[in-house]
Design an enzyme around this catalytic site. Structure first.
Site, PDB file in Angstrom:
ATOM      1  N   MET A  55      26.760  33.662 -92.916  1.00  0.00           N
ATOM      2  CA  MET A  55      28.124  34.101 -93.248  1.00  0.00           C
ATOM      3  C   MET A  55      28.931  32.898 -93.741  1.00  0.00           C
ATOM      4  O   MET A  55      30.166  32.908 -93.717  1.00  0.00           O
ATOM      5  CB  MET A  55      28.785  34.745 -92.037  1.00  0.00           C
ATOM      6  CG  MET A  55      28.042  36.016 -91.612  1.00  0.00           C
ATOM      7  SD  MET A  55      29.054  37.241 -90.800  1.00  0.00           S
ATOM      8  CE  MET A  55      29.593  36.348 -89.377  1.00  0.00           C
ATOM      9  N   GLY A  56      28.226  31.846 -94.191  1.00  0.00           N
ATOM     10  CA  GLY A  56      28.912  30.673 -94.711  1.00  0.00           C
ATOM     11  C   GLY A  56      29.458  29.792 -93.609  1.00  0.00           C
ATOM     12  O   GLY A  56      29.015  29.872 -92.459  1.00  0.00           O
ATOM     13  N   HIS A  77      26.907  24.589 -91.341  1.00  0.00           N
ATOM     14  CA  HIS A  77      26.810  23.318 -90.610  1.00  0.00           C
ATOM     15  C   HIS A  77      25.342  22.906 -90.570  1.00  0.00           C
ATOM     16  O   HIS A  77      24.478  23.598 -91.138  1.00  0.00           O
ATOM     17  CB  HIS A  77      27.415  23.462 -89.203  1.00  0.00           C
ATOM     18  CG  HIS A  77      26.891  24.643 -88.442  1.00  0.00           C
ATOM     19  ND1 HIS A  77      25.583  24.734 -88.002  1.00  0.00           N
ATOM     20  CD2 HIS A  77      27.480  25.800 -88.067  1.00  0.00           C
ATOM     21  CE1 HIS A  77      25.404  25.873 -87.382  1.00  0.00           C
ATOM     22  NE2 HIS A  77      26.539  26.562 -87.420  1.00  0.00           N
ATOM     23  N   GLY A 110      23.141  23.131 -88.418  1.00  0.00           N
ATOM     24  CA  GLY A 110      22.223  24.140 -87.875  1.00  0.00           C
ATOM     25  C   GLY A 110      21.721  25.060 -88.985  1.00  0.00           C
ATOM     26  O   GLY A 110      20.524  25.335 -89.094  1.00  0.00           O
ATOM     27  N   HIS A 111      22.661  25.529 -89.840  1.00  0.00           N
ATOM     28  CA  HIS A 111      22.250  26.383 -90.970  1.00  0.00           C
ATOM     29  C   HIS A 111      21.294  25.612 -91.887  1.00  0.00           C
ATOM     30  O   HIS A 111      20.307  26.158 -92.362  1.00  0.00           O
ATOM     31  CB  HIS A 111      23.463  26.795 -91.818  1.00  0.00           C
ATOM     32  CG  HIS A 111      24.410  27.724 -91.132  1.00  0.00           C
ATOM     33  ND1 HIS A 111      25.684  27.368 -90.781  1.00  0.00           N
ATOM     34  CD2 HIS A 111      24.275  29.024 -90.754  1.00  0.00           C
ATOM     35  CE1 HIS A 111      26.310  28.386 -90.220  1.00  0.00           C
ATOM     36  NE2 HIS A 111      25.480  29.407 -90.185  1.00  0.00           N
ATOM     37  N   MET A 166      25.258  24.018 -82.099  1.00  0.00           N
ATOM     38  CA  MET A 166      26.078  24.034 -83.306  1.00  0.00           C
ATOM     39  C   MET A 166      26.472  25.456 -83.663  1.00  0.00           C
ATOM     40  O   MET A 166      25.645  26.371 -83.587  1.00  0.00           O
ATOM     41  CB  MET A 166      25.314  23.406 -84.461  1.00  0.00           C
ATOM     42  CG  MET A 166      25.275  21.916 -84.320  1.00  0.00           C
ATOM     43  SD  MET A 166      25.071  21.102 -85.886  1.00  0.00           S
ATOM     44  CE  MET A 166      24.976  19.424 -85.297  1.00  0.00           C
ATOM     45  N   ARG A 225      31.985  28.324 -84.968  1.00  0.00           N
ATOM     46  CA  ARG A 225      33.155  28.451 -84.099  1.00  0.00           C
ATOM     47  C   ARG A 225      33.577  27.129 -83.460  1.00  0.00           C
ATOM     48  O   ARG A 225      34.689  27.017 -82.940  1.00  0.00           O
ATOM     49  CB  ARG A 225      32.878  29.459 -82.984  1.00  0.00           C
ATOM     50  CG  ARG A 225      32.763  30.875 -83.502  1.00  0.00           C
ATOM     51  CD  ARG A 225      32.316  31.817 -82.405  1.00  0.00           C
ATOM     52  NE  ARG A 225      31.996  33.112 -82.957  1.00  0.00           N
ATOM     53  CZ  ARG A 225      32.828  34.156 -82.948  1.00  0.00           C
ATOM     54  NH1 ARG A 225      33.997  34.043 -82.397  1.00  0.00           N
ATOM     55  NH2 ARG A 225      32.453  35.300 -83.476  1.00  0.00           N
TER      56      ARG A 225
HETATM   57  O1  PAF Z   1      24.112  35.231 -87.915  1.00  0.00           O
HETATM   58  C1  PAF Z   1      24.878  35.524 -88.867  1.00  0.00           C
HETATM   59  O2  PAF Z   1      25.516  34.653 -89.469  1.00  0.00           O
HETATM   60  C2  PAF Z   1      25.044  36.985 -89.275  1.00  0.00           C
HETATM   61  O3  PAF Z   1      25.017  37.822 -88.166  1.00  0.00           O
HETATM   62  C3  PAF Z   1      24.021  37.448 -90.329  1.00  0.00           C
HETATM   63  C4  PAF Z   1      22.597  37.404 -89.801  1.00  0.00           C
HETATM   64  C5  PAF Z   1      24.134  36.555 -91.565  1.00  0.00           C
HETATM   65  C6  PAF Z   1      24.326  38.893 -90.749  1.00  0.00           C
HETATM   66  O4  PAF Z   1      25.588  39.005 -91.302  1.00  0.00           O
END
Ligand code: PAF
Length: 283
Positions: free
Chosen positions: A30-31, A34, A36-37, A186, A189
């Site tokens: 969801m953008g 950080h 972790g992503h 991470m 929030r």
């Molecule tokens: O973990 C998230 O960021 C969201 O729940 C996801 C998996 C992108 C679905 O919108």
């Protein structure tokens, strides 16, 4: 890195890759990205020839409108971060692209027994929203595999169950939680925490580790350990929703004799709600 905004363009790109026998990994986000992503994207890069990252703040999974409005949207810096790690494609559909006929009458995917436990109790409908958007993305991207963080363990469990139940030919890969130096998991929030809250939030991971040690020692019952952890957090001015010892495989309550466990916590600290979990294998 290419940015794609429509389903038809993304499908055309994936089709071209497939024609050349290339594999595709998918990382939904969801953008507000950080480290972790980025670790999920790096994992995806190791496992496939091409990686598609989606950035979409999914209204369907927000039970609280204010939370949806306040959700950070940082598309320019997200794109910079993805470019810096050589991600090849970012998919950024609008709400209209994802839900052209609105959300009220949209077909939903429900994975049973999600709203009656853990985060589902406080966020009714949230997991239906997650399951629905993820299956839509899977149908658009048609990846060989998708990578999800273990920090959202209930979400990871739900996706794995949905893929098994609906016979989707997609490997779901869980990636370990990425932590700050003080142990805090991470999360997008974390940026809402004051300096003092950020320091104090280290106690969430400490508490999980203490519970794990107590489980390994085997002197206290599961419910005694849960109660001690909850009281500990409350005494330190946290506002915990739960700290539960669950069976890792089906997320049901663990009982004496169960070996493959997950300890999960959700707690408020100031105005922010954080989640975390750790594995505990007693075998
Ligand atoms: O973990 C998230 O960021 C969201 O729940 C996801 C998996 C992108 C679905 O919108």
């Amino acid at each position: 890195m290419q940015r794609i905004e429509t389903t038809s363009s993304l499908r055309a790109q994936v089709k071209a890759w497939r024609k050349n026998n290339k594999t595709v990994a998918f990382v939904p986000t969801m953008g507000s990205l950080h480290k972790g992503h980025l670790s999920l994207v790096n994992k995806a890069k190791e496992l496939a020839d091409h990686v598609v990252v989606s950035i979409f703040v999914n209204p369907l999974q927000f039970d609280d409108k204010a939370d949806l409005t306040a959700y950070p949207r940082t598309i320019d810096s997200d794109i910079q971060k993805l470019t810096s790690i050589d991600c090849d494609t970012v998919f950024t559909p609008s709400v209209n692209v994802m839900y052209p006929h609105g959300m009220v009458t949209h077909t939903n995917v429900t994975v049973p027994n999600m709203d009656d436990k853990l985060c589902g109790l406080k966020r009714p409908g949230h997991f239906d929203g997650v399951g629905t958007v993820v299956i839509k993305f899977f149908n658009i991207v048609q990846p060989d595999l998708a990578v999800f963080g273990e920090k959202d363990y209930q979400q990871l469990f739900l996706i794995k169950k949905m893929v098994t139940d609906l016979n989707l030919a997609i490997d779901i890969v869980g990636s370990p939680t990425f932590r700050e130096r003080n142990g805090l998991a991470m999360s997008s929030r974390n940026q809402h925490l004051s300096d003092d809250e950020y320091d104090r939030a280290a106690e969430i991971y400490q508490t999980l580790q203490t519970s794990k040690l107590q489980l390994e020692e085997g002197k206290l019952s599961f419910s005694e350990i849960e109660k001690l952890a909850l009281t500990h957090l409350q005494k330190l001015n946290f506002d915990p929703d739960y700290i539960d010892i669950r069976r890792a495989d089906d997320l049901e309550r663990a009982h004496a004799g169960d070996k493959n466990l997950r300890i999960l916590v959700a707690t408020g600290i100031g105005k922010t709600r954080l989640i975390d979990n750790i594995a505990c294998n007693l075998a």
